[in-house]
Design a protein around this motif. Structure first.
Motif, mmCIF file in Angstrom:
data_model
loop_
_atom_site.group_PDB
_atom_site.id
_atom_site.type_symbol
_atom_site.label_atom_id
_atom_site.label_comp_id
_atom_site.label_asym_id
_atom_site.label_seq_id
_atom_site.Cartn_x
_atom_site.Cartn_y
_atom_site.Cartn_z
ATOM 1 N N MET A 254 -3.756 -7.672 33.609
ATOM 2 C CA MET A 254 -3.841 -9.473 33.220
ATOM 3 C C MET A 254 -4.282 -10.360 33.764
ATOM 4 O O MET A 254 -4.110 -9.697 35.057
ATOM 5 C CB MET A 254 -1.813 -9.735 33.026
ATOM 6 C CG MET A 254 -1.234 -10.797 33.237
ATOM 7 S SD MET A 254 0.467 -11.236 32.908
ATOM 8 C CE MET A 254 0.679 -12.209 31.614
ATOM 9 N N SER A 255 -5.141 -11.129 33.579
ATOM 10 C CA SER A 255 -5.586 -12.325 34.481
ATOM 11 C C SER A 255 -4.744 -12.673 35.805
ATOM 12 O O SER A 255 -4.126 -13.328 34.686
ATOM 13 C CB SER A 255 -7.056 -12.512 34.129
ATOM 14 O OG SER A 255 -6.426 -13.214 33.233
ATOM 15 N N VAL A 256 -5.376 -13.071 36.283
ATOM 16 C CA VAL A 256 -4.698 -14.290 37.282
ATOM 17 C C VAL A 256 -5.609 -15.459 37.439
ATOM 18 O O VAL A 256 -6.236 -15.599 37.603
ATOM 19 C CB VAL A 256 -4.414 -13.849 38.491
ATOM 20 C CG1 VAL A 256 -3.470 -15.176 39.329
ATOM 21 C CG2 VAL A 256 -3.312 -13.257 38.071
ATOM 22 N N GLN A 257 -5.353 -16.726 37.424
ATOM 23 C CA GLN A 257 -5.930 -18.646 37.586
ATOM 24 C C GLN A 257 -5.534 -19.320 38.877
ATOM 25 O O GLN A 257 -4.185 -18.612 38.250
ATOM 26 C CB GLN A 257 -5.908 -19.215 36.147
ATOM 27 C CG GLN A 257 -6.940 -18.209 35.107
ATOM 28 C CD GLN A 257 -6.902 -19.841 34.015
ATOM 29 O OE1 GLN A 257 -5.902 -20.797 33.616
ATOM 30 N NE2 GLN A 257 -7.044 -19.211 32.454
ATOM 31 N N ALA A 258 -6.363 -19.167 39.598
ATOM 32 C CA ALA A 258 -6.000 -19.973 40.494
ATOM 33 C C ALA A 258 -6.499 -20.877 40.984
ATOM 34 O O ALA A 258 -7.690 -21.068 41.159
ATOM 35 C CB ALA A 258 -6.108 -18.656 42.064
ATOM 36 N N SER A 259 -5.938 -22.370 41.657
ATOM 37 C CA SER A 259 -7.075 -22.501 42.608
ATOM 38 C C SER A 259 -6.000 -23.627 43.051
ATOM 39 O O SER A 259 -5.172 -23.503 43.513
ATOM 40 C CB SER A 259 -6.947 -24.088 41.074
ATOM 41 O OG SER A 259 -5.949 -24.310 40.035
#
Length: 137
Positions: free
Chosen positions: A1-6
């Motif tokens: 499962m990928s993670v998006q971070a900003s």
């Protein structure tokens, strides 16, 4: 499962995006990653049409002038060849997507303080109204 971070940093007053970018470039951030530069040309910004050039073919001064005229920038930056991501810079804010060699605290949780501590020196003479960090799994 990928993670998006900003990370989103907002300024109290409007800033010239070309000067904001120049400040980042002067504080250890680089436009070159793996000898390439990835950026949004002024005429491709609305379509999110990223362009990749060899680092030797990228004209930093010309790009900064295009940003000054266009009022916004989209460019991949890395800090000391360690980690980085896509930066979107407007007159009121800087948004960074943490996508290159993400620095993590534990498991997949990004170390937001690592990135912020490397961006803030560039903004020391700018008033910041907010800093927001987000991670979505």
């Amino acid at each position: 499962m990928s993670v998006q971070a900003s990370i989103d940093i907002s300024f109290v007053r409007e800033q010239d995006p070309s000067l904001v970018l120049a400040k980042l470039l002067g504080c250890g951030w680089s436009e070159k990653f793996n000898e390439e530069v990835m950026f949004l040309p002024v005429n491709g910004f609305d379509d999110y049409d990223w362009t990749v050039l060899r680092g030797a073919d990228f004209d930093v001064a010309g790009f900064l002038e295009d940003v000054r005229v266009g009022g916004r920038a989209g460019i991949v930056l890395v800090f000391n060849d360690v980690a980085g991501g896509e930066f979107l810079i407007s007159k009121k804010s800087v948004s960074m997507s943490l996508s290159i060699n993400r620095v993590v605290l534990v498991d997949r949780v990004p170390d937001f303080s690592w990135y912020i501590s490397r961006m803030l020196p560039a903004f020391r003479d700018l008033e910041i109204s907010s800093i927001q960090c987000e991670m979505v799994c």
